[in-house]
Design an enzyme around this catalytic site. Structure first.
Site, PDB file in Angstrom:
ATOM      1  CD  GLU A 168     -16.428  55.386 -16.021  1.00 50.72           C
ATOM      2  OE1 GLU A 168     -16.485  54.169 -15.749  1.00 50.72           O
ATOM      3  OE2 GLU A 168     -15.870  56.219 -15.302  1.00 50.72           O
ATOM      4  CE  LYS A 217      -5.867  70.948  -4.762  1.00 53.47           C
ATOM      5  NZ  LYS A 217      -5.629  72.268  -5.378  1.00 53.47           N
ATOM      6  CG  ASP A 224      -9.377  71.698  -6.090  1.00 53.64           C
ATOM      7  OD1 ASP A 224      -9.180  71.137  -7.188  1.00 53.64           O
ATOM      8  OD2 ASP A 224      -8.501  72.332  -5.486  1.00 53.64           O
ATOM      9  CG  HIS A 254     -18.046  49.533 -18.797  1.00 54.17           C
ATOM     10  ND1 HIS A 254     -17.757  50.876 -18.770  1.00 54.17           N
ATOM     11  CD2 HIS A 254     -18.254  49.166 -17.510  1.00 54.17           C
ATOM     12  CE1 HIS A 254     -17.778  51.305 -17.520  1.00 54.17           C
ATOM     13  NE2 HIS A 254     -18.074  50.294 -16.736  1.00 54.17           N
TER      14      HIS A 254
END
Length: 636
Positions: A318, A450, A526, A622
């Site tokens: 990004e 998660k 993770d 951006h």
């Protein structure tokens, strides 16, 4: 008696005679003389002004640094002086052509008042421009002190040559000198800021080619030294070198900075060419392997955290994320740094157990929570691990089901395997006491792993961290380009009220998951656990002095420095660069340090993004940094 001839004339009489001689000139001749003098002066300025220094000449030379009133280099972009030169040449040409045209047809134009007025207006504009150019040259010369004498310049050149010879004679172990020997690094001299309103447009590929020739024969070590000496900006390397070589030079710069912290070889195993040790992957990280996907790694820092300098690797695709986080880091470090504290540490697993009736389920809950029985379960759990310690147990009844949430200290490991193995031992102990208990699932989703869950937000999971910093109003204005009041206002209505209206769970922040995920990818965590690890509430206040207080509280950061992906060479290299690779001297210290760094980096990211939102520069940043211009090779 008459006065003798002109030998006894006064100065005033000489001046009168000079004026009379000018009167004898025709208007065309007089005007041509004045214009010629102006043109000559302008040409002289164009040839000698410091604006026309060769490309790459640094204004941060030794002579300039010694001047007491020299301007500090702005963090913003430099003006495009070469455009100024071309405009000046065009103005001189137009002015000269108009004068020649007027001189050739002076009588005709003198009779035409309309055409004469046009000439006068045009000449006035040109003269204003020339005098303005003279003013710029005068201020630039007097303030920067670039005129320096030749002795100083020769002495500087000799010194530079001696330094290059010494480096060439070096055996290669220390090709460039470290920035400083102290443990705390100053804030970055020039961090790329991607939300400034005054940013230039993206540099096209064609514009970068001209820089290559200047540095193509210069050794990488010498270019790296230019960056370390602040004579070249770090983020300009790609505009002056080809992309691959720019990465090589930047690695030399970062390695030298890390060397002053005792971690100079940290990046040795971070690949930047085409290599991957698949033997480390097999049986540990991935199956049916066909290759690997390279992700760019950017280095953020220096960040002063708990009175220590740290650098933060971030793996992301990004655009603007690393630059934005680096701006926040610069603001924090400029104001003395941040402080973080681990307030809770424990990974969880919650097996789902089922009894024959709800009453039996209630009896199991009460039995587990009795201190003497918990001691038995704790003993059974800790027989399965060298480092794991069962810290607490919470049983939740839902009809016949009992969800047993076990909280385990796991040392420097993230701890999922450790707590899972210990949970099986606890269940075996329970089955000896309650033969009718049935294990439905080792994970009953009350862990919670998660998934967004209130239990993680309230009770915590992994490392619970709080971090804070105070940013002075001057830094808020000069680095973040906004005000403390505007940032507090934006944070309140976006992160707090807006998130509440959306009904979010743990998402009272601007983009915590951006930073968490980027660091997770770089350090072998993770990445799926960014769901709960990104739980964060960002709070801001304006102090009585007008400064900005900021804090991030992250109750469920799940990180480790041993096990899993941390064993891969590249990820281990990133952990080493952060100073928390492997197991700590005291079990758990490295994992706690990593959690603190993630939280501090998240706060830096929050700081920069909220500043961009408060100043309304987010979209512009951006569009500039997250869009690659189309080249001929990419067209179909």
């Amino acid at each position: 008696m008459d006065d003798p001839p002109s030998s006894h004339q006064s100065i005033g009489m000489h001046i009168d005679q000079a004026i009379d001689s000018f009167h004898s000139l025709s208007s065309t001749q007089l005007y041509t003389l004045i214009v010629g003098l102006i043109v000559l002066l302008t040409c002289y300025l164009l040839g000698s002004a410091p604006l026309l220094l060769p490309t790459g000449t640094s204004f941060e030379n030794e002579h300039y640094a010694k001047r007491p009133h020299a301007r500090k280099e702005s963090d913003g972009p430099e003006p495009r002086w070469h455009i100024f030169r071309y405009v000046s040449l065009v103005m001189v040409a137009l002015f000269s052509a108009s004068v020649v045209e007027f001189g050739l047809h002076a009588r005709a134009y003198m009779r035409d008042s309309g055409r004469l007025l046009q000439f006068l207006v045009g000449w006035s504009v040109c003269l204003c421009y020339f005098f303005g150019f003279f003013g710029v040259s005068f201020v630039y010369n007097s303030e920067l002190g670039l005129e320096g004498d030749e002795d100083d310049q020769q002495q500087e050149a000799v010194q530079r040559k001696q330094e290059m010879n010494e480096r060439n004679d070096c055996n290669g172990t220390e090709p460039i000198k470290p920035p400083r020997k102290s443990g705390i690094h100053p804030p970055a001299a020039c961090a790329p800021i991607c939300s400034d309103k005054s940013l230039p447009k993206p540099i096209k590929q064609a514009a970068t080619v001209s820089h290559h020739h200047e540095y193509e024969n210069m050794p990488n070590e010498d270019i790296a030294q230019l960056v370390l000496d602040n004579r070249m900006k770090d983020h300009e390397l790609e505009t002056r070198l080809d992309a691959r070589r720019a990465v090589s030079v930047r690695r030399l710069v970062v390695q030298q900075k890390l060397q002053s912290l005792g971690r100079g070889d940290a990046l040795a195993k971070l690949p930047y060419q085409n290599d991957l040790d698949y033997s480390r992957v097999h049986g540990a990280n991935c199956e049916i392997v066909v290759g690997y996907v390279p992700i760019p790694v950017g280095m953020v820092g220096p960040l002063t955290l708990n009175d220590e300098t740290v650098y933060i690797p971030m793996a992301t695709t990004e655009g603007c994320l690393v630059a934005s986080t680096n701006r926040g880091v610069k603001a924090i470090t400029s104001c003395g740094g941040a402080h973080a504290q681990i307030v809770k540490d424990g990974i969880t697993r919650a097996p789902c157990l089922r009894m024959k009736s709800a009453m039996e389920a209630a009896s199991l809950k009460l039995w587990c929570e009795a201190p003497e029985n918990f001691a038995r379960l704790k003993q059974a759990f800790e027989r399965t691990t060298s480092f794991g310690k069962l810290k607490s147990l919470q049983a939740t009844v839902a009809g016949k089901n009992v969800y047993l949430r076990l909280v385990c200290f796991s040392g420097d490991a993230m701890g999922m395997n450790m707590v899972s193995k210990g949970s099986l031992a606890v269940i075996e102990c329970l089955q000896a006491e309650f033969p009718q208990v049935e294990l439905v699932a080792l994970s009953g989703n009350m862990c919670t792993d998660k998934k967004a869950a209130a239990t993680n937000w309230l009770e915590g999971r992994g490392k619970s961290v709080v971090v804070e910093a105070i940013i002075s109003k001057d830094v808020v204005r000069n680095v973040l380009k906004t005000t403390a009041k505007a940032m507090v206002y934006t944070n309140l209505h976006k992160n707090l009220i807006g998130s509440a209206m959306a009904g979010v769970m743990g998402g009272f922040n601007a983009h915590a998951s951006n930073i968490v995920t980027a660091i997770f990818l770089a350090t072998g965590q993770d990445p799926a656990q960014n769901v709960e690890s990104s739980n964060c509430i960002t709070l801001m206040e304006e102090t009585d002095e007008g400064d900005l207080w900021i804090s991030c509280t992250m109750p469920s950061l799940e990180v480790g420095t041993v096990g899993g992906g941390t064993g891969l060479e590249a990820q281990a290299a990133c952990l080493q660069a952060m100073g928390c690779k492997g197991a700590g001297v005291v079990p758990g210290d490295n994992a706690k340090k990593l959690a603190s760094i993630v939280a501090a980096a998240t706060m830096a990211g929050e700081l920069s993004l909220l500043a961009a939102l408060a100043a309304n520069t987010l979209v512009q940043a951006h569009m500039q940094h997250n869009r690659k211009p189309v080249t001929s090779s990419s067209k179909v």
